[in-house]
Design an enzyme around this catalytic site. Structure first.
Site, short mmCIF file in Angstrom:
data_model
loop_
_atom_site.label_atom_id
_atom_site.label_comp_id
_atom_site.label_asym_id
_atom_site.label_seq_id
_atom_site.Cartn_x
_atom_site.Cartn_y
_atom_site.Cartn_z
N ASP A 1 34.88 45.56 39.09
CA ASP A 1 33.69 46.97 39.71
C ASP A 1 32.29 46.02 40.58
O ASP A 1 32.34 45.10 40.33
CB ASP A 1 33.84 47.77 39.02
CG ASP A 1 32.54 48.41 38.69
OD1 ASP A 1 32.14 48.58 40.04
OD2 ASP A 1 31.98 49.16 37.50
N CYS B 1 34.27 54.00 44.79
CA CYS B 1 34.30 52.79 45.19
C CYS B 1 35.44 52.11 45.42
O CYS B 1 36.77 52.21 46.03
CB CYS B 1 33.65 51.70 44.60
SG CYS B 1 31.81 51.54 44.46
N ARG B 2 36.67 51.84 44.37
CA ARG B 2 37.20 51.00 44.33
C ARG B 2 38.64 52.02 44.39
O ARG B 2 39.57 51.73 45.36
CB ARG B 2 37.75 50.42 42.88
CG ARG B 2 37.26 48.84 43.17
CD ARG B 2 37.13 48.68 41.48
NE ARG B 2 36.63 49.84 40.16
CZ ARG B 2 36.88 49.81 39.26
NH1 ARG B 2 37.09 48.84 37.87
NH2 ARG B 2 35.98 50.74 38.14
N SER B 3 38.83 52.81 43.37
CA SER B 3 40.30 54.26 44.25
C SER B 3 39.96 55.09 45.24
O SER B 3 41.06 55.04 45.92
CB SER B 3 40.56 55.11 42.44
OG SER B 3 38.95 56.40 42.69
N CYS C 1 39.72 54.74 38.53
CA CYS C 1 39.12 54.16 38.77
C CYS C 1 37.92 54.51 37.58
O CYS C 1 38.30 55.71 37.12
CB CYS C 1 38.30 53.52 40.29
SG CYS C 1 37.02 54.22 40.83
N ASN D 1 35.40 56.95 40.82
CA ASN D 1 35.58 57.62 41.86
C ASN D 1 34.93 57.35 43.39
O ASN D 1 34.76 58.17 44.09
CB ASN D 1 36.15 58.62 41.88
CG ASN D 1 37.73 59.56 42.91
OD1 ASN D 1 37.46 60.51 43.55
ND2 ASN D 1 38.23 58.87 43.62
#
Ligand code: 4NP
Length: 163
Positions: free
Chosen positions: A130, A17-19, A12, A15
């Site tokens: 995001d 939140c999402r990934s 993401c 690095n």
């Protein structure tokens, strides 16, 4: 069947939140399935701002409430070597995919880089939103997307690698 672990990278922007969530959720599913020796799993961000930091506290708390511990993950920035090392690179949105592929403009790397949500069983725009600047439901929403998509990716790996 490869004679080394299948190398999977989630990417993401920050690095944080999402990934890292995708790393934690996918790792948990792999462990529950008893495949921990078969995979090498990591995450990275295309940006450098949060390098060395733990995942965002809101993301960690959402994940923890749903049984996924992200506390040991530290942000790192993706680099060109990742495109050679990893077999599968899953980008959280189109901008992340673009930035990841720009690391190797000749495109002769070995990774298969694609959008994570190509595997989402539910219809959508193929991007994980995001949540960084939004409220708490953004994090729940991201968890739901990541959870069902990770399951679908593991199912796909079972098929292609005969796990
Ligand atoms: P991520 O979220 O890409 O899911 O880790 C973000 C984290 C930080 C920023 C942007 C997105 N930021 O601009 O600092």
């Amino acid at each position: 069947m490869p004679d080394r672990p299948i190398r999977v990278l989630f990417v993401c922007l920050g690095n944080i939140c999402r990934s890292p969530l995708a790393e934690g959720v996918f790792r948990k599913k792999v462990m529950e399935a008893g495949f921990e020796d078969r995979f090498e799993i990591d995450s990275a961000g295309t940006g450098q701002w949060h390098v060395g930091q733990q995942a965002d506290a809101r993301m960690r708390s959402t994940a923890k409430m749903r049984g996924v511990d992200l506390d040991d993950i530290r942000a790192r920035q993706m680099d060109r070597d990742d495109l050679y090392h990893f077999d599968h690179v899953f980008a959280m949105d189109r901008s992340n995919l673009h930035d990841a592929l720009c690391l190797d403009p000749d495109g002769d790397h070995s990774a298969r880089a694609r959008l994570f949500r190509e595997f989402d069983p539910e219809p959508g725009d193929y991007q994980v939103p995001d949540p960084y600047y939004g409220g708490h439901n953004g994090f729940d929403n991201v968890f739901n997307i990541v959870e069902r998509t990770s399951e679908a990716i593991l199912d796909r790996f079972r098929e292609i690698y005969g796990l």
